[in-house]
Design a protein around this motif. Sequence first.
Motif, PDB file in Angstrom:
ATOM      1  N   GLN A 188       0.845  -1.206   0.000  1.00  0.00           N
ATOM      2  CA  GLN A 188       0.000   0.000   0.000  1.00  0.00           C
ATOM      3  C   GLN A 188       0.879   1.256   0.000  1.00  0.00           C
ATOM      4  O   GLN A 188       1.942   1.300   0.635  1.00  0.00           O
ATOM      5  N   GLY A 189       0.484   2.240  -0.795  1.00  0.00           N
ATOM      6  CA  GLY A 189       1.214   3.514  -0.790  1.00  0.00           C
ATOM      7  C   GLY A 189       2.361   3.590  -1.771  1.00  0.00           C
ATOM      8  O   GLY A 189       2.998   4.630  -1.915  1.00  0.00           O
TER       9      GLY A 189
ATOM     10  N   GLY B  13       7.704   3.877  -2.408  1.00  0.00           N
ATOM     11  CA  GLY B  13       8.301   4.800  -1.431  1.00  0.00           C
ATOM     12  C   GLY B  13       7.920   4.458  -0.006  1.00  0.00           C
ATOM     13  O   GLY B  13       8.551   4.905   0.944  1.00  0.00           O
ATOM     14  N   ARG B  14       6.896   3.604   0.146  1.00  0.00           N
ATOM     15  CA  ARG B  14       6.408   3.253   1.484  1.00  0.00           C
ATOM     16  C   ARG B  14       6.838   1.857   1.923  1.00  0.00           C
ATOM     17  O   ARG B  14       6.611   1.470   3.067  1.00  0.00           O
ATOM     18  N   TYR B  15       7.439   1.091   1.038  1.00  0.00           N
ATOM     19  CA  TYR B  15       7.690  -0.328   1.334  1.00  0.00           C
ATOM     20  C   TYR B  15       8.535  -0.506   2.598  1.00  0.00           C
ATOM     21  O   TYR B  15       8.215  -1.323   3.462  1.00  0.00           O
ATOM     22  N   GLN B  16       9.607   0.272   2.724  1.00  0.00           N
ATOM     23  CA  GLN B  16      10.500   0.091   3.880  1.00  0.00           C
ATOM     24  C   GLN B  16       9.761   0.399   5.183  1.00  0.00           C
ATOM     25  O   GLN B  16       9.825  -0.362   6.144  1.00  0.00           O
ATOM     26  N   ALA B  17       8.990   1.480   5.193  1.00  0.00           N
ATOM     27  CA  ALA B  17       8.238   1.862   6.403  1.00  0.00           C
ATOM     28  C   ALA B  17       7.149   0.836   6.689  1.00  0.00           C
ATOM     29  O   ALA B  17       6.914   0.460   7.844  1.00  0.00           O
ATOM     30  N   ASN B  18       6.513   0.339   5.652  1.00  0.00           N
ATOM     31  CA  ASN B  18       5.442  -0.658   5.850  1.00  0.00           C
ATOM     32  C   ASN B  18       5.997  -1.950   6.439  1.00  0.00           C
ATOM     33  O   ASN B  18       5.418  -2.537   7.355  1.00  0.00           O
TER      34      ASN B  18
END
Length: 216
Positions: free
Chosen positions: A201-202, A205-210
């Motif tokens: 999701q997102g 750019g969001r994969y690491q935070a997810n």
Amino acid sequence: MSQPLIAPSILSADFASLGAEVRAITAAGADYIHVDVMDGHFVPNLTIGPAVVKALRPHTDRPFDVHLMISPVDPYLEAFAAAGADIITVQAEATTHLDRTLERIRTLGKKAGVALNPSTPESAVAYVLDRLDLVLVMTVNPGFGGQSFIPAMIPKIQALRAMIGRRPIQVEVDGGVNHETARLCVQAGAEVLVAGSAVFQGGAGRYQANIAALRG
Ligand code: DX5
Ligand code: ZN
């Protein structure tokens, strides 16, 4: 409590750019790459086969955690092993001779896993524990990403953890895993968390935070 391993399910990735997506989740910290194989027979959906696994193999050094939601499954074990699968997980409900199927996977030099649908009790693996490297607790009914987690599966995770004892068998959970349900699963004894929508999701750019949010 040690941190869980995270296995992003590429079912939720951009299928038009799977190589780039596998590289992106590898860079974002994925421990395994979860590959959902569906045949439109065992589950009401159709995804990818050994040719795609082979094409994706050069794009990551992480283990391919291949979840075979297909029946029959035995005729395809060799093709997925040759394509680059590292863990081959079959559905307990998809094979008549589970002991023989698991032995075959290990003979092919791969780690052997069994997935249990929500209604399948943990006792289904009681007599094949010595042939197992991983048990996958389905926390949704297989076939699609983005479904809601089934909380009734938490006691099954706990029961499996107790049954496994000190054996070197990983307990993996799959379906509706997000940063809230992940905590419940780890507390119950899960070591590997499969997540599709919660990781993808997102956008990239969001994969690491997810992934970090799932690790807790
Ligand atoms: C469902 C698959 C799961 C699914 C997970 O049949 O086995 O791996 O892709 O997707 P989410 O995490 O979105 O439920
Ligand atoms: Zn899966």
